[in-house]
Design a protein around this motif. Structure first.
Motif, PDB file in Angstrom:
ATOM      1  N   PHE A  61       0.867  -1.183   0.000  1.00  0.00           N
ATOM      2  CA  PHE A  61       0.000   0.000   0.000  1.00  0.00           C
ATOM      3  C   PHE A  61       0.898   1.224   0.000  1.00  0.00           C
ATOM      4  O   PHE A  61       1.666   1.438   0.932  1.00  0.00           O
ATOM      5  N   GLY A  62       0.820   1.991  -1.084  1.00  0.00           N
ATOM      6  CA  GLY A  62       1.793   3.052  -1.297  1.00  0.00           C
ATOM      7  C   GLY A  62       1.184   4.419  -1.530  1.00  0.00           C
ATOM      8  O   GLY A  62      -0.038   4.596  -1.557  1.00  0.00           O
ATOM      9  N   SER A  63       2.084   5.384  -1.714  1.00  0.00           N
ATOM     10  CA  SER A  63       1.703   6.757  -2.023  1.00  0.00           C
ATOM     11  C   SER A  63       2.706   7.342  -3.002  1.00  0.00           C
ATOM     12  O   SER A  63       3.902   7.051  -2.927  1.00  0.00           O
ATOM     13  N   ALA A  64       2.215   8.177  -3.888  1.00  0.00           N
ATOM     14  CA  ALA A  64       3.110   9.028  -4.665  1.00  0.00           C
ATOM     15  C   ALA A  64       3.613  10.150  -3.769  1.00  0.00           C
ATOM     16  O   ALA A  64       3.012  10.471  -2.736  1.00  0.00           O
ATOM     17  N   THR A  65       4.723  10.747  -4.170  1.00  0.00           N
ATOM     18  CA  THR A  65       5.223  11.923  -3.484  1.00  0.00           C
ATOM     19  C   THR A  65       6.014  12.750  -4.486  1.00  0.00           C
ATOM     20  O   THR A  65       6.268  12.305  -5.606  1.00  0.00           O
ATOM     21  N   ASP A  66       6.406  13.948  -4.087  1.00  0.00           N
ATOM     22  CA  ASP A  66       7.191  14.802  -4.977  1.00  0.00           C
ATOM     23  C   ASP A  66       8.212  15.560  -4.140  1.00  0.00           C
ATOM     24  O   ASP A  66       7.985  15.841  -2.954  1.00  0.00           O
ATOM     25  N   ASN A  67       9.316  15.902  -4.740  1.00  0.00           N
ATOM     26  CA  ASN A  67      10.452  16.455  -3.998  1.00  0.00           C
ATOM     27  C   ASN A  67      10.141  17.701  -3.175  1.00  0.00           C
ATOM     28  O   ASN A  67      10.597  17.798  -2.027  1.00  0.00           O
ATOM     29  N   PRO A  68       9.390  18.686  -3.696  1.00  0.00           N
ATOM     30  CA  PRO A  68       9.145  19.889  -2.882  1.00  0.00           C
ATOM     31  C   PRO A  68       8.437  19.594  -1.560  1.00  0.00           C
ATOM     32  O   PRO A  68       8.584  20.347  -0.592  1.00  0.00           O
ATOM     33  N   GLU A  69       7.693  18.495  -1.510  1.00  0.00           N
ATOM     34  CA  GLU A  69       6.936  18.163  -0.303  1.00  0.00           C
ATOM     35  C   GLU A  69       7.826  17.633   0.815  1.00  0.00           C
ATOM     36  O   GLU A  69       7.409  17.585   1.985  1.00  0.00           O
ATOM     37  N   LEU A  70       9.032  17.211   0.484  1.00  0.00           N
ATOM     38  CA  LEU A  70       9.859  16.506   1.449  1.00  0.00           C
ATOM     39  C   LEU A  70      10.477  17.424   2.496  1.00  0.00           C
ATOM     40  O   LEU A  70      11.147  16.958   3.419  1.00  0.00           O
ATOM     41  N   THR A  71      10.247  18.736   2.366  1.00  0.00           N
ATOM     42  CA  THR A  71      10.656  19.670   3.422  1.00  0.00           C
ATOM     43  C   THR A  71       9.589  19.779   4.515  1.00  0.00           C
ATOM     44  O   THR A  71       9.827  20.397   5.546  1.00  0.00           O
ATOM     45  N   ASP A  72       8.433  19.172   4.261  1.00  0.00           N
ATOM     46  CA  ASP A  72       7.312  19.185   5.203  1.00  0.00           C
ATOM     47  C   ASP A  72       7.476  17.977   6.129  1.00  0.00           C
ATOM     48  O   ASP A  72       7.112  16.854   5.777  1.00  0.00           O
ATOM     49  N   GLU A  73       8.022  18.202   7.313  1.00  0.00           N
ATOM     50  CA  GLU A  73       8.398  17.088   8.182  1.00  0.00           C
ATOM     51  C   GLU A  73       7.213  16.254   8.674  1.00  0.00           C
ATOM     52  O   GLU A  73       7.291  15.025   8.683  1.00  0.00           O
ATOM     53  N   PRO A  74       6.095  16.865   9.113  1.00  0.00           N
ATOM     54  CA  PRO A  74       4.958  16.020   9.512  1.00  0.00           C
ATOM     55  C   PRO A  74       4.446  15.161   8.349  1.00  0.00           C
ATOM     56  O   PRO A  74       4.128  13.979   8.540  1.00  0.00           O
ATOM     57  N   TYR A  75       4.367  15.761   7.155  1.00  0.00           N
ATOM     58  CA  TYR A  75       3.978  15.004   5.965  1.00  0.00           C
ATOM     59  C   TYR A  75       4.945  13.851   5.707  1.00  0.00           C
ATOM     60  O   TYR A  75       4.544  12.709   5.461  1.00  0.00           O
ATOM     61  N   LYS A  76       6.234  14.168   5.759  1.00  0.00           N
ATOM     62  CA  LYS A  76       7.271  13.188   5.472  1.00  0.00           C
ATOM     63  C   LYS A  76       7.238  12.039   6.476  1.00  0.00           C
ATOM     64  O   LYS A  76       7.443  10.872   6.116  1.00  0.00           O
ATOM     65  N   ALA A  77       6.970  12.349   7.733  1.00  0.00           N
ATOM     66  CA  ALA A  77       6.914  11.314   8.765  1.00  0.00           C
ATOM     67  C   ALA A  77       5.785  10.329   8.493  1.00  0.00           C
ATOM     68  O   ALA A  77       5.964   9.102   8.600  1.00  0.00           O
TER      69      ALA A  77
END
Length: 361
Positions: A61-77
């Motif tokens: 069970f996965g998710s797409a992601t994109d590089n600009p979002e990876l500065t968002d720590e709660p999202y990244k966690a």
């Protein structure tokens, strides 16, 4: 048309779901695990994630992601803890990986791969051959067939070799057909003819023989002209010994257009060809504002899609096209629509999230 019994059952289910979802949200917020599956996991000190639940069925069970979002720590966690598979939304597309002819840039894609490795997640590569998001150097001139064939081969093999052993599966050719089942008039089809698809699969396989190779498209969830075209093509490619391993159904759905009721049957017919299938870019958008009724219907759809995948042995996994409305592509592309994902803009789980858990249990 639904029977009155079915309608009553759905109404009861939605009511139970809203109640269970609200209760579970409160309990989760309080750190209290719920249900038999969660109780079993209490011994490990945490409630099972969507990935944990999917793994029990042999799925990811996965998710797409994109590089600009990876500065968002709660999202990244949350991305790193809830999912066991990642798809890079943009960083492996042609414009990003070969911005100038023969000059390759893997920095953004590498960032996603390293994140996945750190979180013990598998990666679906997206995408090698697509008519959109191509660099200007490729689209601004006319190519002879031999020229474009060489360019296409070099691009595919350079990218796939770079990620050899790091990518579980590739969307090799993306969105090759029109809605009526005719070939899309892309730069590749116009110049090389339909054989470019078989060539792309062969070149990708040469570059990484262990990667699973997919065709991928939208509006192919139900049985109809477009999915029929892919079924015919897949049958032909398999008969020719072309290395095709899977078919990706993007599953960008919209409440106003109805649920693809033949999804499970469609998954089964591709499985009968010896192919894996996957729901690769899942979201369920709605006309805004979101209401309790729309969110309940959306939750039903997420549950039904998941149950369809679980019912077909060769449906190997589900990927959300990002998991939160905070980073959804929908509002920018479909003005007035949105609220498409199981987490809202504040990273709070919506009824769809609890429907997914219910389906996976």
């Amino acid at each position: 048309m639904r029977s009155s019994t079915t309608t009553r059952t759905r109404t009861r289910t939605r009511s139970r779901l809203r109640l269970a979802g609200a209760l579970a949200a409160v309990l989760v917020a309080a750190g209290v695990a719920t249900g038999p599956v969660a109780q079993a996991d209490e011994r490990r000190g945490k409630e099972p994630t969507l990935a944990d639940l999917a793994q029990r069925h042999g799925r990811y069970f996965g998710s797409a992601t994109d590089n600009p979002e990876l500065t968002d720590e709660p999202y990244k966690a949350l991305l790193g803890s809830e999912f066991d598979q990642i798809t890079p939304g943009n960083s492996m597309k042609w414009y990003a990986t070969e911005p100038r002819q023969g000059v390759f840039d893997f920095s953004k894609g590498d960032e996603i791969v390293e994140l996945a490795r750190a979180n013990h997640q598998k990666v679906r590569g997206h995408t090698l051959v697509w008519h959109s998001q191509l660099p200007g150097w490729l689209t601004s001139r006319e190519w002879t067939a031999s020229e474009l064939r060489a360019v296409l081969k070099k691009h595919i093999q350079t990218v796939v070799r770079h990620y050899r052993g790091k990518i579980y599966a590739w969307d090799v050719v993306n969105e090759a057909f029109n809605e009526d089942g005719t070939y899309r008039e892309t730069i590749f089809y116009r110049t090389l003819g339909p054989g470019y698809i078989a060539d792309a699969l062969r070149w990708a396989h040469q570059a990484d023989p262990r990667a699973k190779l997919y065709l991928n498209d939208y509006n192919v969830e139900a049985i109809g002209p477009k999915s029929d075209a892919y079924h015919r093509l897949a049958k032909e490619l398999k008969a020719q010994g072309v290395p095709l391993h899977g078919f990706g159904l993007q599953a960008h759905l919209a409440l106003q257009y109805g649920y693809p009721a033949t999804l499970e049957d469609n998954l089964r017919r591709f499985a009968r060809l010896g192919l894996d299938t996957a729901l690769t870019e899942v979201d369920v958008r709605m006309p805004l504002p979101a209401t309790e009724e729309k969110l309940a219907q959306q939750a039903d759809w997420y549950r039904e899609m998941t149950e369809a995948c679980l019912a077909v042995r060769r449906c190997v996994g589900i990927t959300l096209w990002d998991y939160t409305d905070r980073y959804s592509w929908i509002p920018a592309v479909f003005p007035g629509e949105g609220a498409a994902l199981p987490w809202d803009e504040d990273l709070r789980p919506k009824p769809a999230y609890f429907a997914l858990r219910e389906a996976l249990k």
